[in-house]
Design a protein around this motif. Sequence first.
Motif, mmCIF file in Angstrom:
data_model
loop_
_atom_site.group_PDB
_atom_site.id
_atom_site.type_symbol
_atom_site.label_atom_id
_atom_site.label_comp_id
_atom_site.label_asym_id
_atom_site.label_seq_id
_atom_site.Cartn_x
_atom_site.Cartn_y
_atom_site.Cartn_z
ATOM 1 N N LYS A 1 -5.824 38.641 17.981
ATOM 2 C CA LYS A 1 -5.410 38.947 16.614
ATOM 3 C C LYS A 1 -5.055 40.426 16.467
ATOM 4 C CE LYS A 1 -8.144 35.232 14.700
ATOM 5 N NZ LYS A 1 -9.052 35.019 15.872
ATOM 6 N N CYS A 2 -3.748 40.685 16.367
ATOM 7 C CA CYS A 2 -3.266 42.020 16.023
ATOM 8 C C CYS A 2 -2.984 41.970 14.526
ATOM 9 C CB CYS A 2 -2.012 42.357 16.828
ATOM 10 S SG CYS A 2 -2.318 42.539 18.579
ATOM 11 N N ILE B 1 -10.026 50.249 18.533
ATOM 12 C CA ILE B 1 -10.383 49.945 19.927
ATOM 13 C C ILE B 1 -11.594 49.011 19.964
ATOM 14 C CG2 ILE B 1 -11.198 50.956 22.109
ATOM 15 C CD1 ILE B 1 -8.285 51.664 21.560
ATOM 16 N N GLY B 2 -12.566 49.243 19.089
ATOM 17 C CA GLY B 2 -13.745 48.383 19.030
ATOM 18 C C GLY B 2 -13.380 46.941 18.692
ATOM 19 N N LEU B 3 -12.475 46.763 17.758
ATOM 20 C CA LEU B 3 -12.054 45.412 17.370
ATOM 21 C C LEU B 3 -11.409 44.678 18.541
ATOM 22 C CD1 LEU B 3 -12.710 46.226 14.435
ATOM 23 C CD2 LEU B 3 -10.622 45.078 13.760
ATOM 24 N N ILE C 1 -11.675 40.102 10.214
ATOM 25 C CA ILE C 1 -10.617 39.882 11.202
ATOM 26 C C ILE C 1 -11.117 39.062 12.389
ATOM 27 C CG2 ILE C 1 -9.109 41.044 12.882
ATOM 28 C CD1 ILE C 1 -8.820 43.319 10.820
ATOM 29 N N THR C 2 -12.308 39.405 12.891
ATOM 30 C CA THR C 2 -12.771 38.769 14.136
ATOM 31 C C THR C 2 -13.788 37.654 13.901
ATOM 32 O OG1 THR C 2 -14.634 40.292 14.394
ATOM 33 C CG2 THR C 2 -12.531 40.974 15.354
#
Length: 347
Positions: free
Chosen positions: A310-311, A171-173, A203-204
């Motif tokens: 981005k998933c 959830i944070g991402l 990722i982010t």
Amino acid sequence: MKAAVLHASQDIRYEECPTPEIRPGCVKINVRACGICGSDIPRVLGDAAHFFPIVLGHEFSGEVVEIADDVKNIAVGDHVVCAPLIPCFDCPDCALGNFSLCKHYTFIGSRIFGGMAEYVVIPARNAVKFSAERSFEEAALLEPATVGCHGVLCNDFKGGGTTAVVGAGTIGLFTAQWAALLGASKVVFFDVDDDRLQLAKDITGFDGVNTRNIAPADAAKQLTGRGFDYVFGASGACPSYINCFELAANHAHVCFVGTPTGPVTFTAAQWEMINRRELRVTGSWMSFSAPFPGHEWTMCAQYLDDGRLKCDRRMIHKLFPLSQCKEAFDCYKNPASVKGRIMLVNP
Ligand SMILES: [Zn+2]
Ligand SMILES: [Zn+2]
């Protein structure tokens, strides 16, 4: 068909089960990927299931194989993800478009049969289309993505501000990604786990701070000079709630997206930060708005399709075939070993 049927606490079986029949206003989905949500774990390993037997699963994607005669917006062959809330559409909260707050709702995958099965029938308006260029596994992350998006919208977010995200889990991402997509000038993760922070960075692209190594207030001062304009609580751990206030600038907006995993206690001085800094503290619940299922779903599907959201495959800890549903839930007997979503997939 085969399904993962929960018969009692700790008793989930992959077994033969009647294939659901199409109903007016509904579509039948061949489920391809279904995430295990944090909320599913106490249903299987504890005593949180509403009744037995039940087929769980609300974070799923699949291909439409049949539609009722009256369905217009969805076609056979569409790739869809499930928006799992079924509100009453009739109460004062629903009339205002606050579907997440409806008290007379049902929910696909906890109160009615869900996606841990080969097939599921859901109302067409709960099916959200996504591009066939995206994988079913990516799309099964869309529900948690909408939760992060809803949190950002609930926090009255305006572009340009600095943003702290406390808790670098799934959830944070997504919360961090939405803050950035909507114009945050800076996004920083705060967590106590270096592995999670590193993965979040990979990722982010956003930096992380381990709050075991530096006091949050000191980190906030170093990184922004005055604290963060927007703070999101995306963890359920007690100290994270205090950290949210420590990180906040004067007049910051603080939104709690995560739900507490136990009692949360503050000293008078910690709570008084709300007063002294004139913080705007709010909460968010689920991910629905008007028109149903809401902007969160349209935005997440669109941004998934065009690649801006981005998933990432690395947000998935492990894929299990549905036949190994028991083994998949057993992983949570050692929760610290699970980094990201576990998904059940149909071949
Ligand atoms: Zn969930
Ligand atoms: Zn309602």
